[in-house]
Design an enzyme around this catalytic site. Structure first.
Site, PDB file in Angstrom:
ATOM      1  N   HIS A  17      11.324  31.076 -24.293  1.00 46.04           N
ATOM      2  CA  HIS A  17      10.109  31.912 -24.103  1.00 46.04           C
ATOM      3  C   HIS A  17      10.821  33.630 -23.081  1.00 46.04           C
ATOM      4  O   HIS A  17      11.036  33.044 -21.593  1.00 46.04           O
ATOM      5  CB  HIS A  17       8.899  31.442 -23.660  1.00 46.04           C
ATOM      6  CG  HIS A  17       8.107  31.791 -23.066  1.00 46.04           C
ATOM      7  ND1 HIS A  17       7.705  32.404 -21.771  1.00 46.04           N
ATOM      8  CD2 HIS A  17       7.282  32.749 -23.936  1.00 46.04           C
ATOM      9  CE1 HIS A  17       5.901  32.837 -21.941  1.00 46.04           C
ATOM     10  NE2 HIS A  17       6.318  33.611 -23.117  1.00 46.04           N
ATOM     11  N   GLU A  50      12.744  33.633 -27.565  1.00 44.24           N
ATOM     12  CA  GLU A  50      11.083  34.232 -27.882  1.00 44.24           C
ATOM     13  C   GLU A  50      11.575  35.411 -27.239  1.00 44.24           C
ATOM     14  O   GLU A  50      11.890  35.094 -26.238  1.00 44.24           O
ATOM     15  CB  GLU A  50      10.378  33.689 -27.623  1.00 44.24           C
ATOM     16  CG  GLU A  50       9.235  34.404 -27.753  1.00 44.24           C
ATOM     17  CD  GLU A  50       7.868  34.844 -27.049  1.00 44.24           C
ATOM     18  OE1 GLU A  50       7.168  35.518 -27.267  1.00 44.24           O
ATOM     19  OE2 GLU A  50       8.615  35.224 -25.351  1.00 44.24           O
ATOM     20  N   ASP A  52       9.758  40.113 -26.771  1.00 44.15           N
ATOM     21  CA  ASP A  52       8.322  40.589 -26.992  1.00 44.15           C
ATOM     22  C   ASP A  52       8.740  42.038 -27.475  1.00 44.15           C
ATOM     23  O   ASP A  52      10.127  43.214 -26.929  1.00 44.15           O
ATOM     24  CB  ASP A  52       7.260  40.964 -26.099  1.00 44.15           C
ATOM     25  CG  ASP A  52       6.922  39.139 -25.477  1.00 44.15           C
ATOM     26  OD1 ASP A  52       6.338  38.432 -26.105  1.00 44.15           O
ATOM     27  OD2 ASP A  52       7.492  39.129 -24.217  1.00 44.15           O
ATOM     28  N   HIS A  65       7.412  42.361 -21.960  1.00 44.23           N
ATOM     29  CA  HIS A  65       6.328  41.825 -22.507  1.00 44.23           C
ATOM     30  C   HIS A  65       5.502  42.628 -21.855  1.00 44.23           C
ATOM     31  O   HIS A  65       3.950  42.944 -22.860  1.00 44.23           O
ATOM     32  CB  HIS A  65       6.176  40.549 -21.518  1.00 44.23           C
ATOM     33  CG  HIS A  65       4.644  40.103 -21.962  1.00 44.23           C
ATOM     34  ND1 HIS A  65       3.847  40.141 -21.241  1.00 44.23           N
ATOM     35  CD2 HIS A  65       4.651  38.622 -22.621  1.00 44.23           C
ATOM     36  CE1 HIS A  65       2.982  39.746 -21.765  1.00 44.23           C
ATOM     37  NE2 HIS A  65       3.458  38.711 -22.413  1.00 44.23           N
TER      38      HIS A  65
END
Length: 258
Positions: A17, A50, A52, A65
């Site tokens: 993440h 993962e 953004d 993010h």
């Protein structure tokens, strides 16, 4: 046919993440979604990262993010108010900024899970990932943003549509189908997605249940749960049948679930 994004280590999948920031890295000032955080996840053995996507003022897709820079850099401006050069200066002490193009080129064996955070970034994300579609899964809380990125990838000549996971509206419809015990409706809701990526709970509502996992699997769709950092929770969810764990501690997850 299973999308190539899912061709990798056997399940359960560990999705790093926003990369990996260890306690030592955090003490050194390394930030999530930085070049250093992605490199640390890769070094730990994470096959899936993962991240953004936002767009800078000069139209560059960066891994970041929040819509603004305050939490990570202390600067109160929005990402779309600064140039890439300015962002690079601000991130220089936090592990370095990384653009989407750099991420795809510098880590060619990583499979990316990309969350389109800004509507303005969707088309450019699609264009950039088009040549890399076999190792990209596109997602967003907004199904409109997600679909816009997929359409842009197709328009850019992608030989393959990137994999994709359900946005909030589809997840809500899936949860409704599960509560009604309608496998048929669940299959219809999930017919154009490859994965469902959800928290275990949303407030008092339990989202991840054996029935939801069963319905998703019956539709050929994987279930990935975020954000899980406790080893006991990782083990419990995998035992329940989830296919992937999205975690801030990919190093811990890889050891726990190996």
């Amino acid at each position: 046919m299973t999308h190539p994004w899912f061709a990798g280590p056997p399940r359960p999948r560990v999705l790093a993440h926003r990369g990996l920031v260890t306690p030592d890295g955090a003490a050194a000032g390394i930030a999530e979604n930085s070049f250093a955080a992605v490199a640390e996840a890769h070094a730990a053995g994470a096959h899936y990262v993962e991240s953004d996507c936002h767009l800078t003022r000069d139209g560059v897709v960066v891994l970041f993010h929040d819509p603004d820079l305050s939490r990570v850099t202390g600067d109160t401006r929005r990402v779309d108010e600064v140039s890439l050069r300015t962002l690079a200066d601000l991130m220089s002490g936090h592990g370095g900024v990384i653009t989407l193009e750099q991420a795809l080129d510098a880590f060619p064996d990583v499979h990316w899970n990309l969350d389109v955070k800004a509507a303005a970034a969707a088309e450019e994300v699609g264009r950039i990932v088009a040549p890399h579609a076999a190792r990209v899964l596109v997602t967003s809380f907004s199904d409109d943003r997600r679909r816009a990125a997929l359409a842009a990838a197709a328009a850019a000549g992608a030989d393959l549509t990137p994999a994709t996971s359900a946005g909030t509206s589809l997840v809500s419809r899936l949860v409704g189908a599960v509560s009604l015990r309608s496998r048929r409706v669940a299959r219809r809701v999930l017919r154009n997605v490859d994965a469902v990526q959800v928290p275990e709970r949303q407030g008092r509502l339990r989202i991840v249940t054996p029935r939801l996992i069963d319905y998703a699997h019956a539709a050929g769709v994987e279930v990935h749960v975020w954000t899980v950092n406790d080893p006991d929770d990782m083990t419990r969810l995998v035992t329940m049948g989830v296919d992937g764990i999205v975690t801030d501690r990919a190093d811990v997850a890889l050891r726990t679930l190996s």
